[in-house]
Design a protein around this motif. Structure first.
Motif, PDB file in Angstrom:
ATOM      1  N   LEU A  36       0.846  -1.200   0.000  1.00 52.15           N
ATOM      2  CA  LEU A  36       0.000   0.000   0.000  1.00 52.15           C
ATOM      3  C   LEU A  36       0.875   1.240   0.000  1.00 52.15           C
ATOM      4  O   LEU A  36       1.786   1.370   0.822  1.00 52.15           O
ATOM      5  CB  LEU A  36      -0.867   0.018   1.266  1.00 52.15           C
ATOM      6  N   GLY A  82      -3.154   4.921  -0.718  1.00 50.33           N
ATOM      7  CA  GLY A  82      -4.045   3.777  -0.668  1.00 50.33           C
ATOM      8  C   GLY A  82      -4.043   2.941  -1.937  1.00 50.33           C
ATOM      9  O   GLY A  82      -4.866   2.032  -2.085  1.00 50.33           O
ATOM     10  N   THR A  86      -7.935  -3.045   1.765  1.00 54.96           N
ATOM     11  CA  THR A  86      -7.172  -2.286   2.758  1.00 54.96           C
ATOM     12  C   THR A  86      -7.497  -2.770   4.163  1.00 54.96           C
ATOM     13  O   THR A  86      -6.592  -2.948   5.003  1.00 54.96           O
ATOM     14  CB  THR A  86      -7.469  -0.779   2.625  1.00 54.96           C
ATOM     15  N   LEU A  87      -8.773  -3.032   4.410  1.00 58.21           N
ATOM     16  CA  LEU A  87      -9.177  -3.541   5.726  1.00 58.21           C
ATOM     17  C   LEU A  87      -8.591  -4.931   5.965  1.00 58.21           C
ATOM     18  O   LEU A  87      -8.067  -5.227   7.045  1.00 58.21           O
ATOM     19  CB  LEU A  87     -10.710  -3.572   5.812  1.00 58.21           C
ATOM     20  N   PHE A 132      -5.935  -6.209   4.620  1.00 65.83           N
ATOM     21  CA  PHE A 132      -4.485  -6.011   4.785  1.00 65.83           C
ATOM     22  C   PHE A 132      -4.199  -5.578   6.226  1.00 65.83           C
ATOM     23  O   PHE A 132      -3.329  -6.140   6.913  1.00 65.83           O
ATOM     24  CB  PHE A 132      -4.042  -4.948   3.774  1.00 65.83           C
ATOM     25  N   ALA A 133      -4.938  -4.575   6.704  1.00 67.44           N
ATOM     26  CA  ALA A 133      -4.697  -4.036   8.047  1.00 67.44           C
ATOM     27  C   ALA A 133      -4.882  -5.117   9.111  1.00 67.44           C
ATOM     28  O   ALA A 133      -4.053  -5.269  10.022  1.00 67.44           O
ATOM     29  CB  ALA A 133      -5.653  -2.865   8.318  1.00 67.44           C
ATOM     30  N   ARG A 134      -5.967  -5.878   8.985  1.00 66.31           N
ATOM     31  CA  ARG A 134      -6.258  -6.894   9.992  1.00 66.31           C
ATOM     32  C   ARG A 134      -5.251  -8.049   9.924  1.00 66.31           C
ATOM     33  O   ARG A 134      -4.818  -8.571  10.960  1.00 66.31           O
ATOM     34  CB  ARG A 134      -7.702  -7.396   9.819  1.00 66.31           C
ATOM     35  N   ALA A 162      -2.085  -7.861   8.926  1.00 69.76           N
ATOM     36  CA  ALA A 162      -0.792  -7.412   9.457  1.00 69.76           C
ATOM     37  C   ALA A 162      -0.843  -7.303  10.977  1.00 69.76           C
ATOM     38  O   ALA A 162       0.090  -7.730  11.678  1.00 69.76           O
ATOM     39  CB  ALA A 162      -0.407  -6.071   8.821  1.00 69.76           C
ATOM     40  N   ALA A 163      -1.928  -6.748  11.510  1.00 68.37           N
ATOM     41  CA  ALA A 163      -2.038  -6.616  12.967  1.00 68.37           C
ATOM     42  C   ALA A 163      -2.131  -7.989  13.625  1.00 68.37           C
ATOM     43  O   ALA A 163      -1.556  -8.220  14.698  1.00 68.37           O
ATOM     44  CB  ALA A 163      -3.256  -5.762  13.330  1.00 68.37           C
TER      45      ALA A 163
END
Lengths: 159, 159
Positions: free
Chosen positions: B53, B57, B134-135, B137-139, B141-142
């Motif tokens: 990313l 975005g 994007t969501l 990806f974020a979840r 990675a976290a």
């Protein structure tokens, strides 16, 4: 080339109590389908103790209060409202929860887990803010992973 | 409680060449303001070698081709188009790049870095797809970070 065993440095910014609570809260979040990212820098410059995303993209910020003093000296917590749909305070089992404000959720826990004893009210974020936060979250988490697996990248990633 | 020194397991799914290229490509991405996440599971069930990313975005997928055979046996790469604005193949310095398709970008590199020798064309994603990616990806990675710092959480995180 060795990428198998990255060794993260200790964060060192939290007290032992706060560090324990952080782990317990992250476990609670996973159990409820949320993924949390500790020590997340907001565009305002403030740092949220934990920011979390659920499967629908809803944003929760959890402020860890390791002691009454820690809570009393933080007068700026309402500023987090602008960056989340739900705001929660996480405290230890022996924290006097009656001193917490009414308008936040309450998680009580320790290093092993946490339990929600009051659900937070929902203040829905504007779509543009949610979009920007989600992207920032994604990039911060991926940057941290990159730096863990490749320590030479640490100086290039200032999250 | 020890959270200071998480020890990630080796991934074990890539060849040595692919692993080296992965690191070099991630370094290239950081240098250009993109944060990449390796081995990202798409909703289709396929796994992108790296998804990245940028600050706006925009989504880039990088497929690592460790050998000519690796490239020739992959007939499904066009499917990645549906999940990115830009599609790039990353290959070693000795890869015969003339056999690569015209419609992708080309990164050439090794464990220490990579260089873009052909920019990818842009096929802009629909907004809803970008938002969902994007969501996700974020979840992802976290979740990986959580599992690194707290190995007890690994079974709960199947990314």
């Amino acid at each position: 080339m060795s990428v198998e065993f990255p060794i993260p440095k200790p964060d060192g910014r939290q007290s032992v109590t706060a560090q324990a609570l952080q782990r317990g809260v992250l476990r609670h979040l996973v159990a409820h389908g949320l993924f949390g990212l500790p020590e997340f820098s907001l565009v305002s410059g403030r740092r949220a103790d934990i920011i979390a995303l659920d499967g629908k993209g809803q944003v929760t910020i959890i402020e860890i209060k390791s002691s009454v003093i820690d809570f009393r000296t933080d007068t700026k917590w309402p500023e987090y409202r602008a960056y989340c749909d739900r705001l929660i305070f996480a405290v230890s089992l022996d924290f006097p929860i009656e001193i917490l404000p009414d308008e936040v959720g309450i998680l009580v826990g320790d290093a092993f887990g946490a339990e929600m004893i009051r659900q937070p009210p929902v203040h829905a974020l504007p779509a543009a803010t949610r979009k920007a936060l989600t992207l920032r979250f994604a990039r911060a988490a991926a940057g941290r992973l990159t730096a863990l697996y490749d320590p030479d990248m640490r100086p290039a990633i200032d999250w």
